[in-house]
Design a protein around this motif. Structure first.
Motif, PDB file in Angstrom:
ATOM      1  N   PRO A 101       0.586  -1.286   0.150  1.00  0.00           N
ATOM      2  CA  PRO A 101      -0.045   0.009  -0.101  1.00  0.00           C
ATOM      3  C   PRO A 101       0.894   1.432   0.050  1.00  0.00           C
ATOM      4  O   PRO A 101       1.829   1.166   0.834  1.00  0.00           O
ATOM      5  CB  PRO A 101      -0.553   0.053   1.236  1.00  0.00           C
ATOM      6  N   VAL A 102       0.548   2.377  -0.899  1.00  0.00           N
ATOM      7  CA  VAL A 102       1.295   3.468  -0.879  1.00  0.00           C
ATOM      8  C   VAL A 102       0.316   4.476  -0.173  1.00  0.00           C
ATOM      9  O   VAL A 102      -0.542   4.767  -0.639  1.00  0.00           O
ATOM     10  CB  VAL A 102       1.678   3.969  -2.291  1.00  0.00           C
ATOM     11  N   ARG A 103       1.010   4.908   0.930  1.00  0.00           N
ATOM     12  CA  ARG A 103       0.247   5.899   1.955  1.00  0.00           C
ATOM     13  C   ARG A 103       0.873   6.938   2.299  1.00  0.00           C
ATOM     14  O   ARG A 103       2.151   6.839   2.291  1.00  0.00           O
ATOM     15  CB  ARG A 103      -0.236   5.092   3.169  1.00  0.00           C
ATOM     16  N   HIS A 104       0.180   8.013   2.674  1.00  0.00           N
ATOM     17  CA  HIS A 104       0.942   9.171   3.299  1.00  0.00           C
ATOM     18  C   HIS A 104       0.011   9.844   4.228  1.00  0.00           C
ATOM     19  O   HIS A 104      -1.073  10.072   4.109  1.00  0.00           O
ATOM     20  CB  HIS A 104       1.304  10.494   2.049  1.00  0.00           C
ATOM     21  N   ARG A 105       0.491   9.915   5.547  1.00  0.00           N
ATOM     22  CA  ARG A 105      -0.284  10.363   6.587  1.00  0.00           C
ATOM     23  C   ARG A 105      -1.482   9.639   6.613  1.00  0.00           C
ATOM     24  O   ARG A 105      -2.789  10.150   6.831  1.00  0.00           O
ATOM     25  CB  ARG A 105      -0.556  11.814   6.537  1.00  0.00           C
ATOM     26  N   MET A 127       8.624  -1.189   1.323  1.00  0.00           N
ATOM     27  CA  MET A 127       7.757  -0.287   2.145  1.00  0.00           C
ATOM     28  C   MET A 127       8.276   1.167   2.308  1.00  0.00           C
ATOM     29  O   MET A 127       7.398   2.071   2.193  1.00  0.00           O
ATOM     30  CB  MET A 127       6.994  -1.038   3.472  1.00  0.00           C
ATOM     31  N   ALA A 128       9.435   1.360   2.471  1.00  0.00           N
ATOM     32  CA  ALA A 128       9.883   2.664   2.892  1.00  0.00           C
ATOM     33  C   ALA A 128      10.116   3.654   1.302  1.00  0.00           C
ATOM     34  O   ALA A 128       9.849   4.470   1.489  1.00  0.00           O
ATOM     35  CB  ALA A 128      11.628   2.310   3.158  1.00  0.00           C
ATOM     36  N   ILE A 133       6.823   7.446  -2.269  1.00  0.00           N
ATOM     37  CA  ILE A 133       5.886   7.544  -3.459  1.00  0.00           C
ATOM     38  C   ILE A 133       4.846   8.072  -3.037  1.00  0.00           C
ATOM     39  O   ILE A 133       4.244   8.887  -3.754  1.00  0.00           O
ATOM     40  CB  ILE A 133       5.752   6.041  -4.044  1.00  0.00           C
ATOM     41  N   GLY A 134       4.249   7.758  -1.734  1.00  0.00           N
ATOM     42  CA  GLY A 134       3.108   8.209  -1.177  1.00  0.00           C
ATOM     43  C   GLY A 134       3.218   9.751  -0.946  1.00  0.00           C
ATOM     44  O   GLY A 134       2.455  10.389  -1.040  1.00  0.00           O
ATOM     45  N   THR A 135       4.344  10.268  -0.675  1.00  0.00           N
ATOM     46  CA  THR A 135       4.737  11.559  -0.441  1.00  0.00           C
ATOM     47  C   THR A 135       4.448  12.283  -1.769  1.00  0.00           C
ATOM     48  O   THR A 135       3.999  13.606  -1.833  1.00  0.00           O
ATOM     49  CB  THR A 135       6.020  11.920   0.022  1.00  0.00           C
TER      50      THR A 135
END
Length: 381
Positions: A101-105, A127-128, A133-135
């Protein structure tokens, strides 16, 4: 620099996907939260295991089908914060996969995919990279939210604020602000229960779109898209493919509108979408220039004419339909009876009841015009 505004270039995402592929020793694919392809890692053409029909279709068409999306979302990937292993479905040609999963906050913005061959891989390190990518995807979403906010203010805000919204939108769009635009309306649009976790489609998902905003005042909710004129039809078609546009219709304004003309272009687009919903032959995408009398009808007040209001009661649906078909047939009883599959005497009986309910004389041209307009306008909701 994208021609849709100040967002990151695809190269940034490609480099990060290549980094994931190098870390894991297998090709990776990046899709946004609506399963539209953003970037993919190269694979060995001799390695058939690196491809399956789903990955091939995603790369070739840059999107996945609703059935594929439903299958993968059934394993909780939209809620996951750690890698998710998805089993194979041989009958559907789906190989086993690992989803990052690509997440941001806390907000999911997309997914990194790789085929799962059972080998141990450094998923924590991958994941890091997914977080980086999420950012970037979150930054794109914020840029889209800024232009969307100004677009909404220009389209629906009070006159006193529109000048400021116009200036802000022009500044946000930068060099593309002087292009020829058209407005696209899609309604209804299901924005999801939680807007923070269910962002609006952005320019990456809609090539040719410059700004997107939700318009809650449009019935059950609608979506407004500022699109380059030449791309308006494609934008409308792609939006109607979304799971959040089930049962929706789309309207496209006249082309060539500058930013100053967007409020009028929005009235055209939303009117065309209403016409498509009211008249199936115009659906699913209606152009303002093609909706004929509905250009006038969409400008009429929403309240029914007092004379016709009793006929619009739910108890008189059959009578209203009879009157509309009769008028659509230019008052020709034979044609109307055939279209309704009823006896001509039944038609005359129903029309006499219509006259009794409304007080209108169907032998009078102006009364016929009033009734016809009111019945068509009622379809618009």
């Amino acid at each position: 620099m994208s021609d849709n505004g100040p967002v990151r270039a695809d190269g940034d995402f490609q480099e990060l996907v290549d980094e994931v592929s190098a870390l894991l020793g297998t090709p990776a694919t990046l899709e946004d939260r609506d399963f539209r392809l953003i970037a993919f890692g190269a694979h060995d053409s001799d390695d058939e295991a690196a491809m399956d029909p789903i990955r091939t279709r995603s790369i070739l068409t840059r999107r996945s089908t609703a059935q594929v999306r439903e299958w993968f979302e059934g394993f909780g990937i939209a809620r996951a914060r750690e890698p998710v292993r998805v089993p194979a479905d041989p009958a559907a040609g789906i190989h086993a996969r690992i989803c990052l999963p690509v997440r941001h906050r806390g907000v999911v913005h997309g997914y990194v995919w790789l085929l799962d061959d059972g080998a141990d891989r450094p998923l924590d390190a991958a994941m890091a990279v997914a977080a980086r990518i999420g950012t970037l995807l979150a930054a794109e979403a914020r840029a889209g939210a800024d232009t969307g906010r100004e677009l909404l203010g220009l389209l629906t805000g009070p006159d006193s604020r529109r000048e400021g919204a116009l200036a802000a939108l022009r500044a946000a769009l930068g060099q593309v602000a002087d292009d020829d635009f058209a407005m696209v309306c899609v309604a209804p649009w299901d924005g999801g229960e939680d807007e923070a976790s269910d962002p609006l489609p952005g320019p990456r998902a809609l090539p040719g779109a410059a700004a997107v905003c939700a318009v809650p005042s449009l019935g059950p909710g609608g979506l407004a898209v500022l699109a380059r004129a030449r791309a308006a039809d494609t934008v409308a078609a792609r939006l109607l493919e979304s799971a959040r546009a089930r049962g929706a219709t789309a309207g496209v304004s006249g082309r060539g509108a500058g930013l100053e003309g967007l409020p009028e272009a929005w009235r055209e687009a939303s009117g065309a979408a209403r016409a498509a919903r009211a008249q199936p032959r115009l659906a699913p995408v209606a152009h303002w220039s093609d909706i004929g009398p509905y250009r006038l009808l969409t400008r009429l007040p929403a309240t029914a004419d007092p004379a016709v209001a009793p006929l619009l009661d739910a108890a008189h649906t059959e009578l209203a339909h009879t009157a509309e078909v009769f008028l659509d047939c230019a008052g020709q009883a034979g044609r109307a009876a055939a279209a309704l599959a009823i006896h001509r005497q039944t038609l005359y009986y129903r029309l006499s009841r219509v006259e009794h309910l409304t007080g209108l004389d169907l032998d009078d041209g102006e009364d016929r015009l009033l009734l016809h307009l009111a019945l068509k306008a009622a379809r618009l909701g």
